[in-house]
Design an enzyme around this catalytic site. Sequence first.
Site: not given
Length: 263
Positions: A151, A163
């Site tokens: 990401s 995350y």
Amino acid sequence: MSEARNALVTGGTRGLGLAVARRLAAEGWSTTVFGLDQGRLEKVRAMARSEGLDLHAVRADVTSEESVRQAVADLTRTRPLHLCVNNAGRNLSRLLLRTPRDGGGELLTHPLDDWERTLRLCLTGVFLVGREAAASMVRHEVPGVIVNVSSGLACGAYGQSAYTAAKAGVEALTRTWSYELGPYGIRVVAVAPGVMDGEALREKSTAFPRHARYMEGLKRFVPLGRWAAEDEIADAVCFAADNPYLTGSVIRIDGGGPPGWVP
């Protein structure tokens, strides 16, 4: 191609995973997706039939060692695996600390359960599936490819402790595995998307208007002024799968920014 190459895409029943799986199948890969939701698995099977795609859907839990071992063993029992795309993941936004909105009461902290669930899906799942895929490739003497979906937030972002830590770990695994698996002819690449204008973003923006306004404001930090289409990220995955001299790299496809989410 004379003989179909075999691909696995985790989290492949919706969003980016489904876009990648459809693209691979359309380009001649015999593609299998792993997912948990039986209804979505059935929709993928119906879509494959209607579009004439060599696309299959299997129920598998990437956070379970036994489930992953069994699913990969079943998939590769009669045919080798040439490509594994580790896409399964979920983003749970949580601040490390926050005060109650009314200003009273105790300081609220990031729940450990949310941290552990996010890392188990987004990092441990990559480890489990990648490990079994690599072992299968070595046993079948296949110079395969593992593509890990990272990401643009791997560098850090506001309210994203779990995350961002998981995605930074994914990029570290990518580099580490490229060293370890290179002697077997196996390449390992990460693709790090920025924000995607897909199903997940639309659902969250519809449910939370404040989030929608926040995301719209973030576009001013993106040189191209828009979010990525899922098919544009799928293009990068296919490039990583096909380029024979690409390994250990992180392909950042984020329109030029933003480097991280800020309040």
